[in-house]
Design an enzyme around this catalytic site. Structure first.
Site: not given
Ligand code: NAD
Ligand code: TDX
Length: 355
Positions: A14-15, A36, A100, A134-136, A159-160, A163, A199, A216, A293
């Site tokens: 995604f990012i 992938l 990972t 992440t902020d988590e 997860y957190s 990280k 979400l 949730y 949690g």
């Molecule tokens: P995502 O799950 O959408 O993408 C993760 C990518 O990493 C995928 O393309 C996957 O194929 C690749 N990957 C996973 N394991 C791998 C490995 N062992 N080797 C090589 N590639 C691998 O994640 P995202 O939401 O884009 O998050 C990207 C980063 O940003 C993460 O480190 C996450 O902790 C951090 N982050 C995400 C959010 C959020 O809200 N999504 C917020 C803060 C920080």
């Molecule tokens: O089906 C759902 N129903 C629901 O109530 C899902 C998937 C989530 N939720 C709640 C849980 C959280 O309070 O919504 C909120 C957001 O959930 P997620 O989208 O799973 O995100 P979160 O757990 O907050 O973590 C995200 O933000 C920080 C990213 O997945 C992380 O990668 C990032 O580090």
């Protein structure tokens, strides 16, 4: 600004894919290094000019493939995003997160430090390893207060915790070896190309499919939402202007309860894609068992990055969520592809290096 060759781990996710689009549009070359997993898809890179990116299919735990890629492509700097990123999956199966997020980050640091040591002084001066976190890692807030860069780490999910461990490794590589790292801790992102397990895309997908919109617990958990393009802009700013060894919090200054998020999406869909039966999508909202949690509230104090580097978000939640819903309505093919795991390497004309 001189164009560079950036190595982006996790750039099919995604990012990372949004960052690849953004950096390539500024004339930089991006090396997409990605395993992938279920979360990564090359369809997310459609539109990045083919002469601006190179895809390497590899695991970040594969130190020798990472080293070979760095030397082959004379990489200038790295954005490290590859991770297992979904909290619910970490509860059901934490081992991939340890592998990972912790071992993978260690492996990358080893490969990159050796590469860095081989560079001449001028290229060493410019080299940066930007670790995206992440902020988590800071745990959960009560009704008041914000996470600052000085908040003590208190991760609550597998997860957190993974990280947080990776953040500590990155910090140690700076203090012990003088390796030029930067770390960012960002709040919840949303926007185009997010896997429909998080979400916002999950709710859009389920609403259109006529399925329940699972909330949730009581739906009053709070997250601080940031549009993904704002995050990418912050990452580029930190890469260009950040002080080596420093950490920067990134946030949207946009706190919302989950129930508010879901209702906003329903209301946009009611206007853009009204249901045939005339009812609102809100009727699909279903309260379900809480996440174990489940952190109650996250909120970022992003004053350091604003004060020191001049970055602040440009998108409001209202404009960002509107654009996001519109993107998902226009890109149902992308959703089908990612849910079915279709990589479409051929269509992109990519051979790729197999890791
Ligand atoms: P995502 O799950 O959408 O993408 C993760 C990518 O990493 C995928 O393309 C996957 O194929 C690749 N990957 C996973 N394991 C791998 C490995 N062992 N080797 C090589 N590639 C691998 O994640 P995202 O939401 O884009 O998050 C990207 C980063 O940003 C993460 O480190 C996450 O902790 C951090 N982050 C995400 C959010 C959020 O809200 N999504 C917020 C803060 C920080
Ligand atoms: O089906 C759902 N129903 C629901 O109530 C899902 C998937 C989530 N939720 C709640 C849980 C959280 O309070 O919504 C909120 C957001 O959930 P997620 O989208 O799973 O995100 P979160 O757990 O907050 O973590 C995200 O933000 C920080 C990213 O997945 C992380 O990668 C990032 O580090």
């Amino acid at each position: 600004m001189k164009c560079k060759t950036f190595f982006i781990t996790g750039a099919a996710g995604f990012i990372g894919s949004n960052l690849a689009h953004s950096l390539a549009s500024k004339g930089n070359t991006v090396i997409i290094y990605d395993k992938l997993t279920y979360a990564g898809n090359l369809a997310s890179l459609e539109g990045v000019p083919p002469d601006k990116f190179i895809f390497v299919h590899g695991d970040i735990c594969n130190t020798s493939l990472v080293s070979e890629t760095l030397h082959n492509h004379k990489v200038d700097s790295v954005f490290h995003l590859a991770a297992e990123s979904h909290v619910d999956r970490s509860i059901d199966g934490p081992s991939a997160f340890i592998e990972t997020n912790i071992n993978g980050t260690f492996s990358l640091l080893s490969a990159f430090r050796a590469y860095y040591e081989s560079l001449d002084e001028t290229r060493k001066q410019d080299f940066r390893f930007l670790h995206i976190s992440t902020d988590e890692v800071y745990g959960s807030l009560g009704d008041d207060g914000y996470f600052t860069e000085d908040t003590a780490y208190a991760p609550n999910s597998p997860y957190s915790a993974s990280k947080a461990a990776s953040d500590h490794l990155v910090r140690a590589w700076f203090h012990t070896y003088g390796f030029p790292v930067l770390t960012t801790n960002c709040s919840n992102n949303y926007g185009p190309r997010q896997f429909p397990e998080k979400l916002i895309p999950l709710v859009i997908h389920n609403a259109l499919a006529g399925e329940p919109l699972p909330i949730y617990g009581d739906g009053k958990n709070v997250r601080d939402w940031l549009y993904v393009e704002d995050h990418c802009c912050a990452l580029h700013t930190v890469m260009q202007k950040g002080v080596i060894g420093e950490t920067y919090n990134i946030g949207g200054n946009c706190e919302r309860q989950n129930i508010q998020i879901v209702k906003s999406i329903c209301s946009i869909l009611d206007k853009m894609r009204p249901k045939a039966d005339g009812f609102s999508y809100e009727n699909q909202i279903t309260f379900v068992k809480d996440r174990p949690g489940h952190d109650r509230r996250y909120a970022i104090d992003a004053s350091k990055i604003k004060r020191e580097l001049g970055w602040e978000p440009q998108e409001t939640f209202e404009s960002g969520i509107h654009k996001t819903v519109e993107w998902y309505l226009d890109n149902s093919k992308w959703v089908d592809d990612i849910l079915n795991g279709n990589y479409r390497c051929e269509r992109l004309g990519l051979g790729g290096t197999q890791g």
